[in-house]
Design a protein around this motif. Structure first.
Motif, mmCIF file in Angstrom:
data_model
loop_
_atom_site.group_PDB
_atom_site.id
_atom_site.type_symbol
_atom_site.label_atom_id
_atom_site.label_comp_id
_atom_site.label_asym_id
_atom_site.label_seq_id
_atom_site.Cartn_x
_atom_site.Cartn_y
_atom_site.Cartn_z
ATOM 1 N N ARG A 14 -7.599 -9.218 -5.583
ATOM 2 C CA ARG A 14 -7.946 -9.753 -4.270
ATOM 3 C C ARG A 14 -9.056 -8.968 -3.588
ATOM 4 O O ARG A 14 -9.509 -9.339 -2.518
ATOM 5 C CB ARG A 14 -6.706 -9.781 -3.382
ATOM 6 C CG ARG A 14 -5.641 -10.730 -3.908
ATOM 7 C CD ARG A 14 -4.462 -10.786 -2.989
ATOM 8 N NE ARG A 14 -4.862 -11.213 -1.670
ATOM 9 C CZ ARG A 14 -4.038 -11.250 -0.625
ATOM 10 N NH1 ARG A 14 -2.810 -10.873 -0.769
ATOM 11 N NH2 ARG A 14 -4.450 -11.664 0.554
ATOM 12 N N ALA A 150 -3.305 -17.986 -9.547
ATOM 13 C CA ALA A 150 -3.207 -17.424 -8.190
ATOM 14 C C ALA A 150 -1.999 -17.959 -7.429
ATOM 15 O O ALA A 150 -2.069 -18.150 -6.214
ATOM 16 C CB ALA A 150 -4.491 -17.737 -7.417
ATOM 17 N N TYR A 153 -0.925 -15.504 -4.743
ATOM 18 C CA TYR A 153 -1.973 -15.440 -3.721
ATOM 19 C C TYR A 153 -1.869 -16.647 -2.780
ATOM 20 O O TYR A 153 -1.921 -16.517 -1.557
ATOM 21 C CB TYR A 153 -3.331 -15.411 -4.405
ATOM 22 C CG TYR A 153 -4.510 -15.261 -3.473
ATOM 23 C CD1 TYR A 153 -4.992 -14.003 -3.140
ATOM 24 C CD2 TYR A 153 -5.153 -16.378 -2.951
ATOM 25 C CE1 TYR A 153 -6.083 -13.855 -2.297
ATOM 26 C CE2 TYR A 153 -6.242 -16.251 -2.108
ATOM 27 C CZ TYR A 153 -6.705 -14.983 -1.785
ATOM 28 O OH TYR A 153 -7.768 -14.853 -0.943
#
Length: 489
Positions: A14, A150, A153
């Protein structure tokens, strides 16, 4: 704008995956804005591209499929044809259901099978509708890839984002002021029904029970302006053209269509999950508000930055300037074509609409346009929640002083824009009654005219409306007769 996408960023780290942006506002002083985060954009660019596997033999196919249609095909043969790599796809007849079709897509070394539908010239496997199978597959591959790389995320987007530092607030000083407003103690604002301490969180079983629970000892009547009105966003699924970033978390909104939601009143765009974390601080803009007549009252007030809708203010001023000499004011209807012309003028020109005597010499045209505005409100001026309580209250055989206190409290439960507009209109109607010798319109006559215009039951049954009509008129007349007690200190 400088992009810094490191190899770590491409692998999912990230850090170092942002676009840094600095704007120079009109004041000339640089102001750093929230970072646009390009990690998800990078992943979309890396997603496999769709590759159509063309059928090499002649097969009878539906007119809405092309050479990607292979007719009847086993799963084993499908796997073999798609083994060329990720992104390969084809369409075949379903083995399990006649006249049904299956979309097969290769991703991450495996073949995924989906029931494929066609309706209204659109292809789909879920809620999204696409013009072509190719677009459907491309969008699917993007989602497969991003979600596989992801997932954690994405699940943390709205949880880890700080709304006060979001692009939505950073780009607008007006919206920044709302943050300060929300931080003020509730006692410094006139409360609406939803956050009023008088509105119990324990919902009574009946309207009569709620009436009994009303606290009529709160005499607070502090006033505010349009900036203090809290309004939820009106989010709808949106197909964003080109690249778009979320106004809440500043992350890329991935996919080809239906990438997120957009507020129809202010243009706020966000991931669907992020939109659930946005507070009720919508700042409508007239470029998004398509119409005045038939538009939500709170939306119009905030978009026009006015305590009451401009049409109400302009019509009232025009009527008071040249209408107090007219017999039957508000009772006599204006010509339909002229009323429609006034409506279109306000929808088109807003506060610049010309309703003066040189344009419309018949004041009944203006009074009819004003009544039409209130009739077309999707949520009536006296909204449905307060309406039920108000009708129940007017049926009670209470002493007048007790009934005044009760109705005063019920009216204060109206959303702020509705309360302010009712107060403004009521004060005008009181001035009409002061000229009743010429207008022949007293409180009772005005109540007959305005009750069905300003309130209505949520039920659409004509019999329900008919039964409630006399109580609506009685309630409206009571509000006018006791206007100063209800709306004053």
């Amino acid at each position: 704008m400088e992009r810094r996408n490191s190899q770590k960023g491409r692998r999912g780290n990230r850090k170092h995956v942002y676009d840094y942006i600095t704007l120079f506002p009109d004041g000339g002083e640089s102001m750093p804005l929230p970072t646009w985060k390009t990690y998800l954009y990078t992943l979309q660019q890396e997603a496999p591209k769709p590759h159509r596997i063309i059928c090499q033999k002649e097969v009878a196919k539906p007119p809405f499929y092309g050479k990607e249609f292979h007719g009847t095909l086993s799963r084993e043969e499908t796997d073999r044809l798609l083994s060329q790599g990720d992104g390969c796809y084809l369409v075949r007849k379903s083995e399990r259901a006649p006249d049904a079709f299956t979309l097969a897509i290769r991703f991450n070394g495996e073949t995924k099978h989906f029931k494929l539908y066609y309706e209204d010239s659109k292809h789909y496997v879920g809620e999204k509708r696409f013009d072509t199978v190719h677009d459907l597959v491309e969008d699917g591959l993007i989602h497969f890839y991003i979600e596989s790389h992801a997932a954690d995320y994405i699940s943390a987007l709205s949880k880890e984002s700080n709304y006060e530092e979001s692009p939505y607030l950073a780009y607008s000083a007006k919206r920044k002021r709302l943050v300060n407003h929300r931080s003020r103690p509730a006692s410094s604002r006139r409360l609406d029904y939803t956050d009023s301490p008088l509105a119990s969180t324990d919902v009574p079983d009946t309207v009569a029970e709620e009436i009994e629970n009303v606290d009529v000892n709160d005499d607070d009547d502090s006033t505010t302006d349009w900036k203090d009105i809290e309004k939820p966003h009106c989010f709808k699924v949106q197909n964003f053209m080109g690249l778009h970033w979320c106004d809440f978390c500043a992350n890329f909104m991935w996919g080809l269509i239906a990438q997120g939601v957009k507020c129809q009143d202010c243009g706020f765009g966000a991931h669907k999950k992020c939109s659930e974390a946005v507070p009720n601080d919508c700042m409508p803009d007239m470029k998004y508000v398509k119409r005045i007549f038939g538009g939500d009252l709170t939306t119009v007030v905030k978009a026009q930055k006015s305590p009451v809708p401009v049409i109400v203010e302009k019509c009232v001023k025009e009527i008071e300037a040249r209408g107090f000499e007219n017999e039957g004011l508000y009772r006599i209807a204006g010509f339909h074509d002229d009323v429609e012309a006034v409506r279109m003028a306000f929808d088109k020109d807003g506060e610049n609409a010309d309703i003066g005597p040189n344009k419309y010499d018949d004041i009944n045209t203006i009074t009819s346009a004003l009544k039409l505005y209130f009739r077309l409100l999707p949520i009536p001026l006296i909204n449905f929640d307060v309406y039920k309580l108000l009708i129940e209250a007017i049926k009670r055989d209470d002493p007048e002083s007790a009934q005044i206190k009760l109705i005063k409290e019920l009216v204060s439960r109206l959303p702020l824009a509705h309360y302010q507009t009712l107060k403004y209109l009521g004060a005008h109607l009181i001035r009409v009654t002061e000229h009743k010798k010429k207008t022949l319109m007293n409180a009772e006559n005005l109540a007959i005219v305005f009750a069905p215009t300003l309130m209505r039951p949520l039920e659409t049954d004509p019999m329900v409306s008919l039964m409630a009509a006399k109580y609506e008129q009685k309630a409206m007349e009571f509000i006018l007769v006791h206007f100063k007690e209800i709306f004053g200190k």
